[in-house]
Design an enzyme around this catalytic site. Structure first.
Site, mmCIF file in Angstrom:
data_model
loop_
_atom_site.group_PDB
_atom_site.id
_atom_site.type_symbol
_atom_site.label_atom_id
_atom_site.label_comp_id
_atom_site.label_asym_id
_atom_site.label_seq_id
_atom_site.Cartn_x
_atom_site.Cartn_y
_atom_site.Cartn_z
ATOM 1 N N HIS A 294 77.455 -18.019 44.850
ATOM 2 C CA HIS A 294 78.195 -16.977 44.126
ATOM 3 C C HIS A 294 79.637 -17.429 43.977
ATOM 4 C CE1 HIS A 294 79.799 -13.048 43.048
ATOM 5 N NE2 HIS A 294 78.560 -12.716 42.758
ATOM 6 N N ASP B 197 70.339 -11.521 43.305
ATOM 7 C CA ASP B 197 69.190 -11.848 42.448
ATOM 8 C C ASP B 197 68.032 -12.459 43.213
ATOM 9 O OD1 ASP B 197 71.791 -12.637 40.362
ATOM 10 O OD2 ASP B 197 70.314 -11.095 39.890
#
Ligand code: SDX
Length: 434
Positions: free
Chosen positions: A311, A369
Site C-alpha cells: 500500500h 483487497d
C-alpha cells in the site's frame, strides 16, 4: 468547509541564491505541511513529487490514515468501531456531515436516500447498448457519466441545494445502477428497489431476486456486506478520490466527477486489486504453488506482484484488512463453507509473506483487497463485480470529498506543473533539408 490552517513554524528554502520563507501548518493528527504556494514566486523553482508521495493536495477533515500505525479514522472515529457498531446509512451521514446523526437526523437522511433509489426509466436504454459480456465497470463509467443528461436540476455546483440533491441521488442510485449492470451481464430482468428494505439489503435483493419468486435477504450476509461497504467508503486522497477532486476543481458536474473516479478506481493497482487478488488466488490454486509465486513477486524482472499486498500509505497491516478477514470467516461460517480452498491458500500466502524478509523489509502487508474477493464471491458476486461494489461504497467518500473541495476557500482549479527535459528550443527544418 472552514479552513483551520494554523502556522506552527517557518521553513526557509534557498535555491539559486533566492530564499523563500514558507509557513508550516500543524495537523490535528499526522504530518505537518510546508505551504509551498509561494515557492515558485520567491525562488523560481517548482517542487518535484511524481505520484505525490510527499505532497498534501488539500486540507481535509474527513478521513485520517496513519500508515505506520495502521490507523484509519472517519471523522475521528476508528474504522473497526464503526464497522462493528454502525451501518452504511449512519456512516454515510457521518462522512457527509462530520458527526454521527441523532435518531431524527438518521431517519430523515435514510428517508431521503430511499426516495432517490429509482433511476429514470430511459436510463435503462444505456444498458442495451453494451455487449452482454461488457465488464460491469465499463457499464458503470458509461451510465454514471450519463446521469448528468438526466438530472439537470442538480448539476449547478454553485447551488448548495442542488449539490445536496446530487449528493443524495449519487449515493442512492449507485446500488440500483450497479445491480442493473449485474443483471444485464447475466441476462436477467432488472429488479426495482424496495422502500421497505435497508440500503444494503435493497442492493442484495436487486442483484439476486428474480420476478419468478419471492426473495428473502439473509441478514447475516447483508450485515457482512454492509460492513464491507463501510470499510470501502473513504480513504483520504487516494488515486480515485484525487481524480474526483481534480475533475471537480474545473467546475465539472458531480455525476461526471464520480464517473472519472470510477474510471480511476478500475485500475488493478487500485480498486481493481480485489478482482485481481481473487484471480491470483485462483491461479495459485493450491498451497503447494505458493513458494513459486512468492519467488516471482520478488523477482525484479517479473512484472508479477502479489495482488492484495502492499500500500502507498500503510506500512503496517491495513486496519480494514483485519475487519475484512473477520467478516470473511463470518460469511463462510454462515454459509457452511468450511473448507473453502481459496481461503486456505490466502491464509497460507499471508502467513508466508508476513514471515518473508522481502515483504517484511518493504513493509508489504495484506490490504483491504486481499480478503474482500473471497468474501464477495461467497456472497454470490462474480469476480468482475468486485470493483463495482468498491465503487458503490466509495461513492460516499468521493462525493463527501467533492463537496468539501467545492466549499474549501483555498481550493482553485488543479493544475500541476512539471520539469521539462525535452528538446531545447530549435527552428523548423524544411523536409528537403532533413
Ligand atoms: C487500494 O491509496 C489508497 O488508499 C488505495 C486504497 C483505497 O482504499 O483507496 O487503499 C485501495 O488501492 C489498495 C491497494 C490495492 N493494490 C494492490 O493490492 C496491488 C498490489 N500492490 C502494489 O501494486 C503496490 O503495493 C501499490 C500500488 C498498492 C503501492 O505501490 P507504491 O506505494 O507505489 O509502492 P511501490 O510500487 O513503489 O513498491 C515499493 C516496493 C517496490 O520494490 P522496490 O522498487 O522498492 O524494489 O515494494 C514492491 C515494489 O516492487 N512491491 C511489491 C508489491 N507492492 C509493492 N512487490 C510484490 N508484491 C506487491 N504487491
Amino acid at each position: 468547509m472552514k479552513s483551520e490552517l494554523k502556522q506552527s513554524d517557518t521553513a526557509n528554502f534557498t535555491i539559486n541564491g533566492k530564499t523563500a520563507e514558507l509557513p508550516v501548518f500543524k495537523a490535528t493528527h499526522g504530518p505537518d505541511v510546508v505551504d509551498v504556494r509561494a515557492l515558485y514566486k520567491e525562488t523560481g523553482a517548482f517542487t518535484f513529487d511524481p505520484g505525490y508521495t510527499s505532497t498534501a493536495s488539500c486540507e481535509s477533515k474527513i478521513t485520517f490514515i496513519d500508515g505506520d500505525e495502521g490507523v484509519l479514522l472517519y471523522r475521528g472515529y476508528p474504522i473497526d468501531q464503526l464497522a462493528e457498531n454502525s451501518n452504511f446509512i449512519e456512516v454515510a451521514y457521518l462522512l457527509l456531515n462530520g458527526d454521527l446523526p441523532n435518531p431524527q437526523q438518521r431517519a430523515d437522511f435514510e428517508h431521503s436516500i430511499t426516495m432517490h433509489t429509482m433511476v429514470h426509466e430511459q436510463l435503462k436504454n444505456f444498458y442495451s447498448g453494451f455487449r452482454r459480456d461488457a465488464h460491469p465497470m465499463a457499464i458503470m463509467v458509461g451510465v454514471v457519466g450519463a446521469l448528468s443528461a438526466f438530472y439537470h436540476d442538480s448539476t449547478d455546483i454553485n447551488d448548495p441545494q442542488q449539490r445536496l440533491v446530487a449528493t443524495h441521488r449519487m449515493i442512492a442510485k449507485m446500488p440500483t445502477i450497479a445491480a442493473m449492470a449485474y443483471k444485464y451481464s447475466i441476462g436477467q430482468a432488472f429488479v426495482f428497489p424496495r422502500n421497505d428494505l435497508d440500503y444494503t439489503s435493497n442492493f442484495m435483493r436487486m442483484c439476486f431476486a428474480v420476478q419468478a419468486e419471492d426473495y428473502e435477504v439473509n441478514p447475516v450476509l447483508s450485515d457482512a456486506l454492509d460492513k464491507i461497504f463501510i470499510l470501502h467508503m473513504d480513504h483520504e486522497q487516494n488515486a480515485s478520490t484525487s481524480t474526483v477532486r481534480l475533475a471537480g476543481s474545473s467546475g465539472a458536474n458531480p455525476f461526471a466527477c464520480i464517473a472519472a473516479g470510477i474510471a480511476s478506481l478500475w485500475g488493478p493497482a487500485h480498486g481493481g486489486a480485489n478482482e485481481a487478488a481473487l484471480n491470483m488466488l485462483e491461479e495459485i490454486g493450491s498451497v503447494d504453488e505458493i513458494p513459486e509465486y512468492i519467488k516471482r513477486a520478488k523477482d525484479k524482472n517479473d512484472p508479477f506482484r502479489l495482488m492484495g499486498f502492499g500500500h502507498r500509505v500503510y506500512k503496517n497491516y491495513d486496519p480494514r484488512a483485519k475487519v475484512m478477514r473477520k467478516a470473511c470467516h463470518e460469511v463462510l461460517d454462515a454459509l457452511g463453507v468450511k473448507d473453502e480452498p481459496l481461503l486456505k491458500v490466502a491464509m497460507e500466502l499471508e502467513r508466508i509473506a508476513l514471515e518473508d524478509e522481502y515483504f517484511v523489509e518493504k513493509k508489504l502487508y495484506p490490504n483491504i483487497d486481499f480478503y474482500s474477493g473471497i468474501t464477495l464471491r461467497a456472497l454470490g458476486f462474480p469476480t468482475e463485480m468486485f470493483t463495482v461494489l468498491f465503487a458503490l461504497a466509495r461513492t460516499v467518500g468521493w462525493i463527501a470529498q467533492w463537496s468539501e473541495m467545492i466549499e474549501d476557500p483555498n481550493q482553485k482549479i488543479g493544475r500541476p506543473r512539471q520539469i521539462y527535459t525535452g528538446a531545447p528550443k530549435r527552428d523548423y527544418v524544411p523536409i528537403d533539408e532533413r
